[in-house]
Write a protein that holds these residues in place. Structure first.
Motif, PDB file in Angstrom:
ATOM      1  N   ALA A 114      -4.802  -2.742  -0.704  1.00 30.86           N
ATOM      2  CA  ALA A 114      -4.162  -1.423  -0.693  1.00 30.86           C
ATOM      3  C   ALA A 114      -5.181  -0.309  -0.882  1.00 30.86           C
ATOM      4  O   ALA A 114      -5.096   0.750  -0.253  1.00 30.86           O
ATOM      5  N   ARG A 118       2.390   2.068  -2.870  1.00 33.39           N
ATOM      6  CA  ARG A 118       2.912   1.600  -1.587  1.00 33.39           C
ATOM      7  C   ARG A 118       4.286   0.939  -1.756  1.00 33.39           C
ATOM      8  O   ARG A 118       5.175   1.103  -0.913  1.00 33.39           O
ATOM      9  N   ASN A 178       7.803   2.301  -0.123  1.00 32.07           N
ATOM     10  CA  ASN A 178       8.697   1.417   0.627  1.00 32.07           C
ATOM     11  C   ASN A 178      10.110   1.469   0.073  1.00 32.07           C
ATOM     12  O   ASN A 178      11.092   1.497   0.825  1.00 32.07           O
TER      13      ASN A 178
END
Length: 259
Positions: free
Chosen positions: A97, A217, A221
């Motif tokens: 990431a 992240r 989402n």
């Protein structure tokens, strides 16, 4: 030959465990005590004891005298093995990431962290420096500075970031403040709203610490945000990196399961 190889591997693991334990314990002297310190140090102690053959044999001999203690010995070992494997996998995903490169002139979203009476904390200062570096390299990029004011903070985190960046030569017209959020989820949600309201580039560059990028992240989402997202990693002190990385091992499943 095989015995020599195992001895070398054990020695390397023991040395690494001692070094990592030192980094995990050191922040305690500055009042940083959390699940990262405690669980990480416990894992290091276990790795050291397993890696040093005489210590391992002594512990195994002591606990394997009775059925209950033998079961306890095996149970603890299995738990630590699972924990070590889990930590390795999660840290690998964190690294992935953190290595995601932002697009050109993406909008930087700088996530808040504590403001001290004298200015930005070490964590916030690192995030500010990361954002500054990106903004200097991409002169057409703008930034959303996200973070409200806690009860123990002299000013909002967004205002502190704005003041610091403008003092360092970043044009204030490129900076947008979001000073209402109280956690990472609100940081992201409110920052995206600011981006939409001001017609800024929807491609994002998240300025936060290496260990924090994966959770960001996951949150995006969960919020259904599908824009291109890249990482702008903070200048995080190596003193804090291990303890907060291990703490994230626990924060990630909590984020997935309960938020």
């Amino acid at each position: 030959m095989k015995k020599i190889i195992f001895t070398i591997i054990r020695s390397i693991l023991a040395i690494l465990a001692v070094i990592l334990a030192g980094f995990l314990v050191a922040p305690m002297g500055q009042g940083i005590i959390n699940i990262g310190n405690i669980a990480g140090t416990a894992l290091c102690v276990w790795i050291f004891c397993v890696s040093v053959a005489p210590i391992h044999r002594a512990i195994r001999s002591f606990f394997c005298r009775h059925k209950f203690t033998k079961f306890l010995y095996r149970f603890v070992n299995v738990c630590f093995i699972i924990f070590a494997v889990y930590g390795t996998v999660v840290t690998s995903l964190m690294t992935w990431a953190a290595l995601q490169t932002p697009t050109e002139n993406a909008t930087v979203v700088v996530l808040g962290a504590q403001v001290k009476p004298w200015g930005p904390s070490a964590v916030l200062s690192g995030r500010i420096s990361g954002a500054q570096r990106y903004l200097e390299e991409h002169e057409s990029a703008s930034a959303v500075l996200s973070g409200g004011q806690g009860s123990d903070e002299p000013t909002s985190e967004a205002q502190c970031m704005y003041d610091t960046l403008t003092k360092r030569g970043i044009d204030g017209n490129r900076l947008y403040m979001e000073d209402k959020s109280t956690n990472t989820t609100e940081n992201i949600k409110n920052s995206v709203q600011v981006i939409e309201e001001n017609n800024l580039n929807s491609d994002l560059a998240i300025a936060t610490d290496f260990y924090h990028q994966l959770r960001v992240r996951i949150i995006m989402n969960q919020l259904g945000i599908e824009e291109n997202v890249g990482a702008v990693n903070s200048d995080t002190s190596i003193l804090y990196l291990p303890v907060f990385t291990v703490r994230e091992w626990f924060a990630l499943p909590y984020q997935v399961l309960f938020r």
